[in-house]
Design an enzyme around this catalytic site. Structure first.
Site, short mmCIF file in Angstrom:
data_model
loop_
_atom_site.label_atom_id
_atom_site.label_comp_id
_atom_site.label_asym_id
_atom_site.label_seq_id
_atom_site.Cartn_x
_atom_site.Cartn_y
_atom_site.Cartn_z
N SER A 6 0.83 -1.20 -0.02
CA SER A 6 0.05 0.16 -0.14
C SER A 6 0.78 1.18 0.19
O SER A 6 1.78 1.50 0.75
CB SER A 6 -0.87 -0.11 1.32
OG SER A 6 -1.45 1.41 1.20
N HIS A 31 -1.13 -1.27 -4.12
CA HIS A 31 -2.38 -0.97 -3.65
C HIS A 31 -2.76 0.32 -3.28
O HIS A 31 -1.93 0.85 -2.68
CB HIS A 31 -2.33 -1.86 -2.12
CG HIS A 31 -3.85 -1.75 -1.40
ND1 HIS A 31 -4.89 -2.69 -1.81
CD2 HIS A 31 -4.23 -0.97 -0.41
CE1 HIS A 31 -5.68 -2.54 -0.90
NE2 HIS A 31 -5.61 -1.64 -0.10
N ASP A 33 -5.16 2.91 -1.79
CA ASP A 33 -6.11 3.30 -0.87
C ASP A 33 -6.72 4.80 -0.81
O ASP A 33 -6.18 5.83 -0.65
CB ASP A 33 -5.41 3.05 0.61
CG ASP A 33 -5.49 1.71 0.99
OD1 ASP A 33 -6.16 0.95 1.00
OD2 ASP A 33 -4.06 1.30 1.49
N MET A 35 -9.52 7.32 0.12
CA MET A 35 -10.39 7.59 1.50
C MET A 35 -10.94 8.99 1.05
O MET A 35 -10.42 9.77 0.78
CB MET A 35 -9.49 7.62 2.72
CG MET A 35 -8.68 6.51 2.75
SD MET A 35 -7.91 6.37 4.53
CE MET A 35 -7.03 5.01 4.30
N HIS A 64 -8.27 0.15 -3.73
CA HIS A 64 -9.16 -0.06 -3.00
C HIS A 64 -10.21 1.17 -2.33
O HIS A 64 -9.48 2.02 -1.96
CB HIS A 64 -8.42 -0.48 -1.45
CG HIS A 64 -9.09 -0.59 -0.17
ND1 HIS A 64 -8.61 -0.90 1.09
CD2 HIS A 64 -10.55 -0.92 -0.12
CE1 HIS A 64 -9.36 -1.08 1.88
NE2 HIS A 64 -10.70 -1.22 1.35
N MET A 66 -12.40 3.24 -0.17
CA MET A 66 -12.96 3.54 1.04
C MET A 66 -13.61 4.73 1.01
O MET A 66 -13.67 5.72 1.70
CB MET A 66 -12.03 3.26 2.10
CG MET A 66 -11.32 2.08 2.35
SD MET A 66 -9.77 2.27 3.32
CE MET A 66 -8.62 2.37 1.99
N MET A 136 -10.79 -6.94 5.55
CA MET A 136 -10.12 -5.88 6.44
C MET A 136 -9.79 -6.54 7.60
O MET A 136 -10.62 -7.07 8.47
CB MET A 136 -11.01 -4.60 6.61
CG MET A 136 -11.17 -3.84 5.60
SD MET A 136 -9.83 -3.37 4.50
CE MET A 136 -8.83 -2.51 5.81
N ASP A 174 -6.25 -7.09 4.21
CA ASP A 174 -5.47 -5.93 4.36
C ASP A 174 -5.45 -5.22 5.75
O ASP A 174 -6.99 -5.31 6.30
CB ASP A 174 -6.33 -4.98 3.27
CG ASP A 174 -6.09 -3.32 3.39
OD1 ASP A 174 -4.86 -3.03 3.78
OD2 ASP A 174 -6.45 -2.64 2.59
#
Ligand code: DX5
Ligand code: ZN
Length: 215
Positions: A6, A31, A33, A35, A64, A66, A136, A174
C-alpha cells in the site's frame, strides 16, 4: 502469495521512487487506498495521483475505494494499469450488483471488501460475481494499525467455500500484516496480502518485499 504493497505509507514527496522500490523487490501490484473522509474518518488521495503514475511503473493497480457512493467515481479510476477496483459492501448495501457490473463494464476486475464487523454471509449471492474479496484486518481509515487476528476465520471460510463451490475470487487481506503474522495469514487461505507500514517502514524496502515474497 501475491503481495500488494500500500502506497498509503509511502513518502508522497517521492512517490515514484517509492514505487520503484517495491517494483525492484518483486511486488505484484500497487495497493491504492482511496479515502473520502465520509466512509472512513480520513482523506488520502484520489485518481489524479494514479493517472500521474500511468506509464511510469510496470506494476498494475489494486484500487481499494473506502468511499461513499463509489458508483459515482468508478470511471475516474479506470486506467490502462487498473487491474482491480474494490468497493466496500457497507457502502453499497442497495446496489452492489450494479456497482460490480459497472466496474466490469470497463473491462476491470471487480472486488468487494468487508470491514471487521461485517460477516462473510452478506456476500451470499455475490460469490460468483466478484473477482476478489478483500477482508479488512483493521478498521479501514489508517495505516499502521494492529492486525486483528480474529478476522482470519473469514479467510478460512472463504477458502473452504471457494474449494467446495469452485468459485474463482481471489482472497485478499488488508491491515496490520507484517512478517510476524504473514505465515498465519497464508495458512488461513489468503492469496493476496496488502502491507503498507511493514513495507515502507523498512530500512531496505526492496529487501522487505523480497522477504514477504518468500511466503
Ligand atoms: C487501511 C488501508 C490499508 C492500510 C494498510 O484503511 O486500507 O491498506 O493502509 O497499511 P498497514 O499495512 O500499515 O496496516
Ligand atoms: Zn487498503
Amino acid at each position: 502469495m501475491l503481495l500488494s504493497p500500500s502506497i498509503l505509507s509511502a513518502d508522497f514527496s517521492a512517490l515514484l521512487d517509492d514505487i520503484k522500490k517495491i517494483e525492484e523487490g518483486g511486488a505484484d501490484f500497487i495497493h491504492v487506498d482511496v479515502m473520502d473522509g465520509h466512509f472512513v474518518p480520513n482523506i488520502s488521495f484520489g485518481a489524479p495521483v494514479m493517472k500521474c503514475l500511468n506509464g511510469k511503473t510496470s506494476l498494475r493497480y489494486d484500487v481499494h475505494l473506502m468511499i461513499e457512493n463509489p458508483a459515482k467515481y468508478i470511471k475516474d479510476f479506470v486506467t490502462d494499469q487498473t487491474e482491480y477496483i474494490t468497493v466496500h459492501q457497507e457502502a453499497c448495501t442497495d446496489d452492489l450488483a450494479e456497482v460490480l457490473d459497472l466496474i466490469k463494464s470497463y473491462g476491470i476486475k471487480a472486488g468487494v471488501s468487508i470491514k471487521p464487523g461485517t460477516p462473510t454471509s452478506v456476500l451470499e449471492g455475490f460469490f460468483n460475481k466478484v473477482d476478489l474479496i478483500l477482508i479488512m484486518s483493521v478498521e479501514p481509515g489508517f495505516g499502521g494499525q494492529s492486525f486483528m487476528e480474529d478476522q482470519l476465520y473469514k479467510a478460512v471460510e472463504l477458502s473452504a467455500l471457494k474449494r467446495e463451490m469452485g468459485y474463482d475470487y481471489v482472497i485478499e487481506m488488508d491491515g496490520g500484516i507484517s512478517l510476524e503474522n504473514i505465515e498465519r495469514v497464508k495458512e488461513a487461505g489468503v492469496e493476496m496480502a496488502v502491507a503498507g507500514s511493514a513495507v515502507y517502514r523498512a530500512e531496505d524496502v526492496p529487501e522487505r518485499v523480497r522477504a514477504f515474497k518468500k511466503y
